[in-house]
Design an enzyme around this catalytic site. Structure first.
Site, PDB file in Angstrom:
ATOM      1  N   HIS A 180      -3.375   7.270   0.929  1.00  0.00           N
ATOM      2  CA  HIS A 180      -3.690   5.941   0.413  1.00  0.00           C
ATOM      3  C   HIS A 180      -5.091   5.594   0.882  1.00  0.00           C
ATOM      4  O   HIS A 180      -5.438   5.813   2.042  1.00  0.00           O
ATOM      5  CB  HIS A 180      -2.667   4.927   0.958  1.00  0.00           C
ATOM      6  CG  HIS A 180      -3.148   3.516   0.831  1.00  0.00           C
ATOM      7  ND1 HIS A 180      -3.529   2.976  -0.371  1.00  0.00           N
ATOM      8  CD2 HIS A 180      -3.351   2.546   1.765  1.00  0.00           C
ATOM      9  CE1 HIS A 180      -3.940   1.732  -0.174  1.00  0.00           C
ATOM     10  NE2 HIS A 180      -3.843   1.445   1.113  1.00  0.00           N
ATOM     11  N   ASN A 194     -10.250  -0.403  -1.774  1.00  0.00           N
ATOM     12  CA  ASN A 194      -8.801  -0.265  -1.611  1.00  0.00           C
ATOM     13  C   ASN A 194      -8.112  -0.941  -2.799  1.00  0.00           C
ATOM     14  O   ASN A 194      -8.276  -2.150  -2.992  1.00  0.00           O
ATOM     15  CB  ASN A 194      -8.395  -0.930  -0.287  1.00  0.00           C
ATOM     16  CG  ASN A 194      -6.905  -0.836   0.002  1.00  0.00           C
ATOM     17  OD1 ASN A 194      -6.100  -0.540  -0.878  1.00  0.00           O
ATOM     18  ND2 ASN A 194      -6.521  -1.118   1.231  1.00  0.00           N
ATOM     19  N   CYS A 233       0.801  -1.234   0.000  1.00  0.00           N
ATOM     20  CA  CYS A 233       0.000   0.000   0.000  1.00  0.00           C
ATOM     21  C   CYS A 233       0.828   1.276   0.000  1.00  0.00           C
ATOM     22  O   CYS A 233       0.311   2.352  -0.290  1.00  0.00           O
ATOM     23  CB  CYS A 233      -0.963   0.006   1.182  1.00  0.00           C
ATOM     24  SG  CYS A 233      -2.153  -1.333   1.057  1.00  0.00           S
TER      25      CYS A 233
END
Ligand code: ACO
Length: 357
Positions: free
Chosen positions: A284, A314, A116
Site C-alpha cells: 500500500h 496516497n 488503507c
C-alpha cells in the site's frame, strides 16, 4: 460440481482525478515545501478531481478499463465489491452507484470499509465469493476522493486547481497549515480488477494474513460525521476542522513498518512459501519512507518492491490496484510470478495476500 481451488485476477485498470497538483502548488496554500514533502513522503504530485466528481465516477472509469483489459462484457459481471472510505454519500455505499452507472441491475453490490487495507481485505472477500460459487465474474473496485477532506476555502481551491494565482490570506494559510502533515499526502484515484475462477487451479490468490486492532483508533480517524453526535454533522464540527482526519503520523509509521513485514512473513508461512519465492511485493502506498522501512525489514532488493507514490500520493483503497495494473502492463509482473500485496491503515487493519500471477 468440482470445488474451485483459487480465484484469479482476469484484468485491471485505473484512473486518476482530472487535475494534477504538484507539491509547489500546495506550498501556496499552506506552510510547506516541495523539499519537505519529497523528503518525508516521497510524493512529488497527486491528482484531485474537480468538485462534483464522485468516488463512483472514478470507480466507474477504473471499472471500464478493467473490463476492457479482461475482455469481459459488463453484462457478464455477477457481483460488485467496492472498497472505499470516501463514498459519494454517507449512505448508500458506492457499489450500487457503480452498478447503476454500468447499466447493470439486480446483481449484488457490496461495500467494505477497511481504509488503507481495503483492497487486501476486499480481495479475501472476493476470493471467498468466487470459490464458494456465489460469483463467477466479479468486479472489485478500490476508489477514493480525498480532496473532500482538504480544509481549503473556495479561494484556496481555485489556487490548488490552477484557476487563480491570487494569494490567499495569511489567516487562511495558517488554518490550512494546521493540517499540513496530512493534506500533502493524499490524492484522488480509483483502481479496479475483474476476477473469476482460476482455470488451471495454479494461478490466483493463494492465501491471506489479516489482522485488526481497535485499541488505537484515535491515531487515525475522522472525529466528526459519526452517530455519536447529534446531529451527526454540525457547523461547529466544520469550524473546528473535525471533518479532516486526525493522524498521529509517528504512530501510524511505527505500526506500518512493524506490522506489514510481519504480515508478509505470515502469509508466506501459511501458504508454504518463503520470502525468496516472492518475485514482487506491492505495498500500500502510504508513504515512500514506510515502503522503504518495510523493504529494509524484509531485506528485499529494489527489484522486488514496487512504489509509485511519487506520482499519485496516497490513494488509500486505490493504491494497490493502481500499482498492480502498472506492473502488469509494464511487464514488471509476468505470468507465474508470485506477488505479495501488503498494507496497513486506519482501524488499525493490516494484512497481506499472496497471489500466483
Ligand atoms: N510541510 C512542512 N513541515 C511540516 C509538514 C509539511 N507538510 N508537516 C509537518 N511538518 C513539520 C512539523 O510541524 C514538525 O515541525 P516541528 O519540528 O517544528 O514541530 C516537523 O515537520 C516534523 O514533523 P513530524 O510530524 O515529526 O514529521 P515526520 O518526520 O514524522 O513526518 C509524516 C510526518 C510524513 C506524516 C510521517 O509521520 C508519516 O509519514 N507518518 C505515516 C503517516 C502516513 O503515511 N499516513 C498515511 C495515511 S495512513 C495510511 O495510509 C496507512
Amino acid at each position: 460440481m468440482s470445488a474451485i481451488a483459487h480465484s484469479r485476477i482476469l484484468g485491471s485498470g485505473f484512473v486518476v482525478g482530472e487535475h494534477k497538483v504538484k507539491n509547489e502548488v500546495l506550498s501556496k496554500v499552506c506552510d510547506t515545501t516541495d523539499e519537505w514533502i519529497k523528503e518525508r513522503s516521497g510524493i512529488e504530485e497527486r491528482y484531485f478531481v474537480r468538485e462534483g466528481t464522485g468516488t463512483s465516477d472514478l470507480g466507474l472509469g477504473a471499472a471500464k478499463k478493467a473490463l476492457e483489459n479482461a475482455q469481459v462484457d459488463a453484462k457478464d459481471i455477477d457481483y460488485i465489491v467496492v472498497a472505499t472510505m470516501t463514498p459519494d454519500y454517507y449512505f448508500p455505499g458506492v457499489g450500487s452507484l457503480i452498478q447503476a452507472k454500468l447499466g447493470l441491475s439486480n446483481i449484488p453490490a457490496l461495500d467494505i470499509r477497511q481504509q488503507c487495507s481495503g483492497f487486501i481485505y476486499g480481495l479475501q472477500v472476493c476470493d471467498a465469493l468466487i470459490r464458494s460459487g456465489a460469483a463467477k465474474k466479479l468486479l472489485f473496485v478500490g476508489c477514493e476522493i480525498h480532496s473532500g477532506f482538504m480544509p481549503f476555502s473556495k479561494k484556496g481551491w481555485d489556487v490548488v486547481m490552477g484557476e487563480s494565482n491570487e494569494p490567499i490570506s495569511q489567516e487562511e494559510k495558517d488554518w490550512n497549515s494546521k493540517f499540513r502533515h496530512l493534506l500533502v499526502l493524499f490524492g484522488d484515484a480509483a483502481g479496479a480488477v475483474v476476477m473469476g475462477p482460476s482455470e488451471d487451479g495454479k494461478r490466483g490468490l493463494l492465501g491471506f494474513s489479516l489482522h485488526s486492532d481497535g485499541n488505537n483508533v484515535e491515531s487515525l480517524y475522522v472525529p466528526s460525521a459519526g452517530f455519536k453526535y447529534r446531529p451527526y454533522f454540525s457547523e461547529a464540527h466544520v469550524k473546528e476542522g473535525r471533518f479532516v482526519p486526525v493522524m498521529d503520523g509517528r504512530t501510524v509509521f511505527k505500526m506500518a513498518v512493524t506490522k506489514m513485514p510481519e504480515a508478509v512473513m505470515e502469509v508466506c508461512q501459511k501458504t508454504g512459501h518463503t520470502l525468496d519465492d516472492i518475485n514482487l511485493v506491492i505495498p500500500h502506498q502510504a508513504n515512500l519512507r514506510i515502503s522503504e522501512g518495510v523493504q529494509k525489514q524484509l531485506k528485499l532488493p529494489d527489484s522486488r518492491m514496487y512504489n509509485n507514490i511519487q506520482r499519485y500520493g496516497n490513494t488509500t483503497a486505490a493504491t494497490i490496484p493502481i500499482a498492480y495494473d502498472e506492473c502488469r502492463t509494464s511487464g514488471r509482473i509476468k505470468q507465474g510470478d508470485l506477488v505479495c500485496f501488503v498494507g496497513l491503515g486506519a482501524g488499525f487493519h493490516w494484512g497481506a495476500a499472496l497471489m500466483r500471477e
